[in-house]
Design a protein around this motif. Structure first.
Motif, PDB file in Angstrom:
ATOM      1  N   SER A 105      40.162  30.389  33.653  1.00  0.00           N
ATOM      2  CA  SER A 105      40.890  31.658  33.712  1.00  0.00           C
ATOM      3  C   SER A 105      42.059  31.658  32.746  1.00  0.00           C
ATOM      4  O   SER A 105      42.295  32.625  32.018  1.00  0.00           O
ATOM      5  N   ASN A 106      42.786  30.513  32.708  1.00  0.00           N
ATOM      6  CA  ASN A 106      43.915  30.406  31.776  1.00  0.00           C
ATOM      7  C   ASN A 106      43.437  30.462  30.331  1.00  0.00           C
ATOM      8  O   ASN A 106      44.094  31.055  29.465  1.00  0.00           O
ATOM      9  N   ASP A 108      40.698  31.917  29.186  1.00  0.00           N
ATOM     10  CA  ASP A 108      40.315  33.302  28.885  1.00  0.00           C
ATOM     11  C   ASP A 108      41.547  34.153  28.606  1.00  0.00           C
ATOM     12  O   ASP A 108      41.552  34.986  27.689  1.00  0.00           O
ATOM     13  N   GLN A 109      42.596  33.922  29.393  1.00  0.00           N
ATOM     14  CA  GLN A 109      43.825  34.677  29.191  1.00  0.00           C
ATOM     15  C   GLN A 109      44.466  34.336  27.851  1.00  0.00           C
ATOM     16  O   GLN A 109      44.985  35.210  27.147  1.00  0.00           O
ATOM     17  N   LYS A 112      42.543  35.891  25.079  1.00  0.00           N
ATOM     18  CA  LYS A 112      42.861  37.312  25.042  1.00  0.00           C
ATOM     19  C   LYS A 112      44.202  37.555  24.365  1.00  0.00           C
ATOM     20  O   LYS A 112      44.347  38.462  23.540  1.00  0.00           O
ATOM     21  N   SER A 113      45.191  36.701  24.718  1.00  0.00           N
ATOM     22  CA  SER A 113      46.517  36.863  24.115  1.00  0.00           C
ATOM     23  C   SER A 113      46.489  36.568  22.616  1.00  0.00           C
ATOM     24  O   SER A 113      47.219  37.193  21.843  1.00  0.00           O
TER      25      SER A 113
END
Length: 353
Positions: A105-106, A108-109, A112-113
């Motif tokens: 999840s981190n 993917d985040q 994205k960032s």
């Protein structure tokens, strides 16, 4: 009377016969019983042995049963321990799975960032062919208010090996300008010019036996038009002649630069002084006569004399040293010169730029 006595006597005899028979029977019984008694101890011993064997078998069976019971208890304990370990491993696996999910999840985040980051517009003065290149190389960065680039355009800038240089000297001009090392030299100049600060002024001087400024005269603004004119002039240059670093430094010194970037491959082979009157050059016939070769020691002396006479005391010097066979002293001498002004010497990899 006589007959009655005879009858009584007959009865008595019969009674005696009966008693005799009975006594004989009793004696016979006793005899039989005595015989059986004599044979009973052997049978008793056999029975005792059988009983003892059975008791031993029973004890052995009981011992085996106890061992099986003990082993079963131990296996039950091991099974319980394994079951507990399995449960712990399952718990650890669940924790790891949770951690992996969190990390994913981190990630993917983070992706994205990263995709949302606005890439600054490229500020190079000219477009170069390199992909994902940095604005600096090993600490070498274009900076300063008045930047002078000094480019060695002597014959040695065509090849790395002396034999190839000699062959190229006698070749056509097209062969000289197409040589791999010369093409690389022009890419180095373009790389430096592309990263000149926008508010700076630039000047590029080519030197071999003589020196001349490329693209115009005096300081030029760091603009695309200036860089285009400089590169156009450089493309007209044919690498030939000896290396007269003193000519180049004298030309640059007239401009009073704040920063100097020298692109060369070795120590100079020619100078401007009257070497016959200088004691350090008493053994250097190549400088005091018309000899066509110069030793490594004399090149080192020539370089030091050139630096002493250059007059460049305030400018910061940086050197990009390209490879040349047979000039081992060049790296140290140029490094000492550059470091004296907090400058930098680099000898880049063959695939740069």
């Amino acid at each position: 009377m006589a007959r009655k006595n005879r009858q009584a006597e007959g009865l008595n005899l019969a009674f005696l016969d009966i008693m005799s028979c009975g006594l004989g029977a009793v004696i016979l019984v006793f005899m039989l019983v005595k015989q059986n008694i004599e044979s009973s101890p052997s049978e008793t011993e056999n029975l005792k042995k059988d009983i003892s064997s059975l008791e031993q078998a029973r004890d052995d069976a009981q011992k085996g049963l106890d061992e099986l019971t003990s082993q079963l208890k131990k296996e039950n304990i091991d099974l319980a321990a394994l079951s507990q370990s399995l449960q712990q491993q399952r718990a650890d696996l669940n924790d790891k799975s949770s951690e992996i999910q969190t990390a994913q999840s981190n990630l993917d985040q983070l992706k994205k960032s990263i995709t949302e980051i606005k890439v600054p517009k490229k500020e190079d003065l000219v477009e170069t062919q390199q992909v994902n290149e940095e604005n600096y190389l090993l600490g070498l960065k274009m900076e300063g208010s008045k930047i002078a680039i000094l480019v060695d355009v002597s014959a040695s800038m065509t090849n790395e090996k002396l034999l190839d240089i000699i062959k190229t000297k006698s070749s056509s001009d097209q062969t000289k300008v197409s040589a791999a090392k010369w093409q690389r030299t022009k890419r180095v100049v373009a790389w430096l010019l592309a990263r000149a600060p926008k508010n700076s002024q630039i000047a590029v001087v080519a030197f071999s036996e003589d020196a001349k400024q490329l693209g115009g005269t005096g300081w030029m603004p760091a603009s695309s038009a200036s860089v285009s004119g400089i590169m156009s002039s450089l493309n007209q240059v044919i690498p030939t002649g000896a290396t007269n670093l003193q000519k180049g430094l004298s030309t640059v010194n007239k401009l009073s630069p704040s920063d100097i970037y020298v692109i060369t491959d070795g120590l100079p082979t020619k100078g401007e002084s009257n070497y016959k009157s200088l004691n350090p050059f008493s053994g250097c016939s190549s400088l005091t006569s018309n000899a066509k070769t110069i030793s490594g020691e004399c090149r080192k002396r020539l370089f030091r004399q050139t630096i002493n006479e250059s007059g460049l005391t305030q400018a910061k010097k940086n050197v990009i040293l390209l490879p040349l066979e047979g000039d081992p002293e060049a790296a140290y001498e140029y490094w000492a010169w550059a470091s004296s002004s907090d400058g930098l010497l680099i000898s880049p990899a063959s695939n740069w730029p």
